[in-house]
Design a protein around this motif. Structure first.
Motif, PDB file in Angstrom:
ATOM      1  N   ALA A 209      33.259   9.024 -11.494  1.00 35.83           N
ATOM      2  CA  ALA A 209      34.521   9.748 -11.349  1.00 35.83           C
ATOM      3  C   ALA A 209      35.366   9.155 -10.221  1.00 35.83           C
ATOM      4  O   ALA A 209      36.579   8.947 -10.389  1.00 35.83           O
ATOM      5  CB  ALA A 209      34.260  11.231 -11.091  1.00 35.83           C
ATOM      6  N   ARG A 210      34.748   8.871  -9.096  1.00 32.44           N
ATOM      7  CA  ARG A 210      35.492   8.324  -7.958  1.00 32.44           C
ATOM      8  C   ARG A 210      35.963   6.900  -8.237  1.00 32.44           C
ATOM      9  O   ARG A 210      37.093   6.534  -7.901  1.00 32.44           O
ATOM     10  CB  ARG A 210      34.651   8.388  -6.695  1.00 32.44           C
ATOM     11  CG  ARG A 210      34.436   9.828  -6.239  1.00 32.44           C
ATOM     12  CD  ARG A 210      33.557   9.930  -5.029  1.00 32.44           C
ATOM     13  NE  ARG A 210      34.257   9.430  -3.869  1.00 32.44           N
ATOM     14  CZ  ARG A 210      33.651   9.134  -2.719  1.00 32.44           C
ATOM     15  NH1 ARG A 210      32.355   9.307  -2.593  1.00 32.44           N
ATOM     16  NH2 ARG A 210      34.337   8.676  -1.709  1.00 32.44           N
ATOM     17  N   GLY A 211      35.107   6.106  -8.862  1.00 33.35           N
ATOM     18  CA  GLY A 211      35.496   4.743  -9.213  1.00 33.35           C
ATOM     19  C   GLY A 211      36.632   4.733 -10.222  1.00 33.35           C
ATOM     20  O   GLY A 211      37.587   3.957 -10.114  1.00 33.35           O
ATOM     21  N   LYS A 212      36.543   5.608 -11.207  1.00 41.88           N
ATOM     22  CA  LYS A 212      37.584   5.708 -12.234  1.00 41.88           C
ATOM     23  C   LYS A 212      38.905   6.164 -11.607  1.00 41.88           C
ATOM     24  O   LYS A 212      39.977   5.657 -11.954  1.00 41.88           O
ATOM     25  CB  LYS A 212      37.126   6.682 -13.308  1.00 41.88           C
ATOM     26  CG  LYS A 212      38.018   6.737 -14.514  1.00 41.88           C
ATOM     27  CD  LYS A 212      37.317   7.529 -15.603  1.00 41.88           C
ATOM     28  CE  LYS A 212      38.211   8.511 -16.257  1.00 41.88           C
ATOM     29  NZ  LYS A 212      37.557   9.322 -17.279  1.00 41.88           N
ATOM     30  N   ALA A 213      38.849   7.117 -10.689  1.00 41.27           N
ATOM     31  CA  ALA A 213      40.064   7.580 -10.014  1.00 41.27           C
ATOM     32  C   ALA A 213      40.709   6.428  -9.237  1.00 41.27           C
ATOM     33  O   ALA A 213      41.935   6.261  -9.255  1.00 41.27           O
ATOM     34  CB  ALA A 213      39.743   8.748  -9.083  1.00 41.27           C
ATOM     35  N   TYR A 214      39.894   5.639  -8.570  1.00 35.84           N
ATOM     36  CA  TYR A 214      40.419   4.493  -7.823  1.00 35.84           C
ATOM     37  C   TYR A 214      41.080   3.496  -8.781  1.00 35.84           C
ATOM     38  O   TYR A 214      42.186   3.010  -8.525  1.00 35.84           O
ATOM     39  CB  TYR A 214      39.305   3.807  -7.033  1.00 35.84           C
ATOM     40  CG  TYR A 214      39.793   2.588  -6.311  1.00 35.84           C
ATOM     41  CD1 TYR A 214      40.534   2.705  -5.140  1.00 35.84           C
ATOM     42  CD2 TYR A 214      39.560   1.315  -6.817  1.00 35.84           C
ATOM     43  CE1 TYR A 214      41.015   1.592  -4.489  1.00 35.84           C
ATOM     44  CE2 TYR A 214      40.034   0.194  -6.173  1.00 35.84           C
ATOM     45  CZ  TYR A 214      40.764   0.335  -5.012  1.00 35.84           C
ATOM     46  OH  TYR A 214      41.245  -0.785  -4.373  1.00 35.84           O
ATOM     47  N   LEU A 215      40.399   3.196  -9.894  1.00 35.24           N
ATOM     48  CA  LEU A 215      40.966   2.263 -10.870  1.00 35.24           C
ATOM     49  C   LEU A 215      42.294   2.778 -11.407  1.00 35.24           C
ATOM     50  O   LEU A 215      43.249   2.011 -11.558  1.00 35.24           O
ATOM     51  CB  LEU A 215      39.988   2.020 -12.020  1.00 35.24           C
ATOM     52  CG  LEU A 215      38.727   1.239 -11.690  1.00 35.24           C
ATOM     53  CD1 LEU A 215      37.801   1.192 -12.897  1.00 35.24           C
ATOM     54  CD2 LEU A 215      39.048  -0.159 -11.204  1.00 35.24           C
ATOM     55  N   ARG A 216      42.363   4.076 -11.701  1.00 33.53           N
ATOM     56  CA  ARG A 216      43.614   4.648 -12.200  1.00 33.53           C
ATOM     57  C   ARG A 216      44.747   4.457 -11.208  1.00 33.53           C
ATOM     58  O   ARG A 216      45.857   4.102 -11.590  1.00 33.53           O
ATOM     59  CB  ARG A 216      43.453   6.143 -12.481  1.00 33.53           C
ATOM     60  CG  ARG A 216      42.899   6.447 -13.821  1.00 33.53           C
ATOM     61  CD  ARG A 216      43.036   7.940 -14.083  1.00 33.53           C
ATOM     62  NE  ARG A 216      42.307   8.298 -15.271  1.00 33.53           N
ATOM     63  CZ  ARG A 216      41.723   9.454 -15.451  1.00 33.53           C
ATOM     64  NH1 ARG A 216      41.794  10.385 -14.528  1.00 33.53           N
ATOM     65  NH2 ARG A 216      41.073   9.698 -16.555  1.00 33.53           N
ATOM     66  N   THR A 217      44.483   4.734  -9.931  1.00 28.74           N
ATOM     67  CA  THR A 217      45.560   4.607  -8.937  1.00 28.74           C
ATOM     68  C   THR A 217      45.987   3.156  -8.776  1.00 28.74           C
ATOM     69  O   THR A 217      47.166   2.879  -8.613  1.00 28.74           O
ATOM     70  CB  THR A 217      45.153   5.178  -7.564  1.00 28.74           C
ATOM     71  OG1 THR A 217      44.025   4.472  -7.058  1.00 28.74           O
ATOM     72  CG2 THR A 217      44.850   6.654  -7.662  1.00 28.74           C
ATOM     73  N   ARG A 218      45.046   2.237  -8.833  1.00 28.46           N
ATOM     74  CA  ARG A 218      45.371   0.815  -8.633  1.00 28.46           C
ATOM     75  C   ARG A 218      45.977   0.168  -9.877  1.00 28.46           C
ATOM     76  O   ARG A 218      46.689  -0.818  -9.766  1.00 28.46           O
ATOM     77  CB  ARG A 218      44.121   0.046  -8.209  1.00 28.46           C
ATOM     78  CG  ARG A 218      43.605   0.422  -6.852  1.00 28.46           C
ATOM     79  CD  ARG A 218      44.473  -0.115  -5.733  1.00 28.46           C
ATOM     80  NE  ARG A 218      44.244  -1.546  -5.662  1.00 28.46           N
ATOM     81  CZ  ARG A 218      45.210  -2.449  -5.604  1.00 28.46           C
ATOM     82  NH1 ARG A 218      46.464  -2.085  -5.570  1.00 28.46           N
ATOM     83  NH2 ARG A 218      44.925  -3.720  -5.567  1.00 28.46           N
ATOM     84  N   LEU A 219      45.681   0.706 -11.053  1.00 27.31           N
ATOM     85  CA  LEU A 219      46.164   0.091 -12.289  1.00 27.31           C
ATOM     86  C   LEU A 219      47.361   0.818 -12.890  1.00 27.31           C
ATOM     87  O   LEU A 219      47.923   0.364 -13.876  1.00 27.31           O
ATOM     88  CB  LEU A 219      45.027   0.022 -13.317  1.00 27.31           C
ATOM     89  CG  LEU A 219      43.866  -0.883 -12.933  1.00 27.31           C
ATOM     90  CD1 LEU A 219      42.710  -0.723 -13.912  1.00 27.31           C
ATOM     91  CD2 LEU A 219      44.303  -2.336 -12.837  1.00 27.31           C
ATOM     92  N   SER A 220      47.750   1.925 -12.290  1.00 25.87           N
ATOM     93  CA  SER A 220      48.878   2.708 -12.797  1.00 25.87           C
ATOM     94  C   SER A 220      50.166   1.912 -12.649  1.00 25.87           C
ATOM     95  O   SER A 220      50.480   1.433 -11.560  1.00 25.87           O
ATOM     96  CB  SER A 220      48.983   4.012 -12.016  1.00 25.87           C
ATOM     97  OG  SER A 220      50.205   4.647 -12.295  1.00 25.87           O
ATOM     98  N   PRO A 221      50.959   1.751 -13.728  1.00 25.33           N
ATOM     99  CA  PRO A 221      52.211   0.995 -13.628  1.00 25.33           C
ATOM    100  C   PRO A 221      53.185   1.617 -12.632  1.00 25.33           C
ATOM    101  O   PRO A 221      53.834   0.901 -11.887  1.00 25.33           O
ATOM    102  CB  PRO A 221      52.805   1.051 -15.041  1.00 25.33           C
ATOM    103  CG  PRO A 221      51.693   1.462 -15.927  1.00 25.33           C
ATOM    104  CD  PRO A 221      50.716   2.216 -15.083  1.00 25.33           C
ATOM    105  N   THR A 222      53.287   2.944 -12.591  1.00 26.99           N
ATOM    106  CA  THR A 222      54.199   3.577 -11.641  1.00 26.99           C
ATOM    107  C   THR A 222      53.699   3.391 -10.225  1.00 26.99           C
ATOM    108  O   THR A 222      54.489   3.268  -9.309  1.00 26.99           O
ATOM    109  CB  THR A 222      54.368   5.076 -11.937  1.00 26.99           C
ATOM    110  OG1 THR A 222      53.083   5.699 -11.935  1.00 26.99           O
ATOM    111  CG2 THR A 222      55.050   5.297 -13.260  1.00 26.99           C
ATOM    112  N   ASP A 223      52.389   3.350 -10.054  1.00 32.00           N
ATOM    113  CA  ASP A 223      51.823   3.142  -8.720  1.00 32.00           C
ATOM    114  C   ASP A 223      52.262   1.784  -8.176  1.00 32.00           C
ATOM    115  O   ASP A 223      52.678   1.674  -7.039  1.00 32.00           O
ATOM    116  CB  ASP A 223      50.293   3.218  -8.786  1.00 32.00           C
ATOM    117  CG  ASP A 223      49.632   3.091  -7.427  1.00 32.00           C
ATOM    118  OD1 ASP A 223      50.060   3.812  -6.507  1.00 32.00           O
ATOM    119  OD2 ASP A 223      48.727   2.259  -7.293  1.00 32.00           O
TER     120      ASP A 223
END
Length: 182
Positions: free
Chosen positions: A149-163
């Motif tokens: 869950a924590r790894g996936k959350a990190y990936l989402r924040t780093r790979l998010s286009p808006t981010d």
């Protein structure tokens, strides 16, 4: 396992082991070395393989141990603190999943600490179950789930286009100094 077992193991598991090694190391040359060293160690330990139907997990464990030994020797262990990553809201089913550049994905995976990277790779790329990951990493299933869950959350924040767009906008914005604030 009978003699001639190693060629059968190589044929059956080489590609999956290479993918895993590549995701761990981020380099095709390192992945090739890790895969070859794994099969070398497997050859030496072939008599220890008592359950041939568990050969895949056995080989993945050997590869992970080879990888961990290499990073300890090279002292190139990268750490990304995940304490600051909060829970992200789930995406609604209506939102399309954005295309992710494989090179960017690998770069972000490389930033993750191995304790988070390994469960992510095993679960999402190699389709290991929570139980298999827990056994391989010698962890409770709850810890595996938490790390995923924590790894996936990190990936989402780093790979998010808006981010990415927000980071660029913030980085290029003029700095504002306010009196009384640190």
């Amino acid at each position: 396992m009978a003699s001639g077992g190693l060629p059968q193991l190589i044929d059956a598991h080489y590609e999956a082991l290479y993918r895993y090694a590549y995701r761990l190391s981020g380099s095709s040359a390192d992945a090739e070395d890790l895969t070859q060293e794994t099969f070398g160690k497997a050859l030496a330990r072939l008599p220890q393989l008592r359950e041939p139907d568990r050969a895949r997990a056995w080989l993945f464990r050997i590869l992970r141990n080879v990888y961990l030994h290499k990073i300890r020797d090279q002292k190139r262990h990268k750490v990304v603190p995940l304490d600051a990553v909060g829970d992200l809201p789930d995406r609604s089913g209506d939102d399309p999943v954005p295309e992710i550049d494989p090179a960017k994905l690998q770069h972000v995976l490389d930033e993750l600490d191995e304790t988070f990277r390994t469960p992510i790779i095993l679960f999402y790329f190699e389709e290991f179950s929570y139980r298999d990951i827990a056994e391989q990493m010698d962890l409770p299933i709850g810890t595996v789930m938490s790390r995923l869950a924590r790894g996936k959350a990190y990936l989402r924040t780093r790979l998010s286009p808006t981010d990415e767009a927000d980071r660029e906008r913030i980085a290029s914005a003029p700095k504002k100094v306010t009196d009384g604030l640190p």
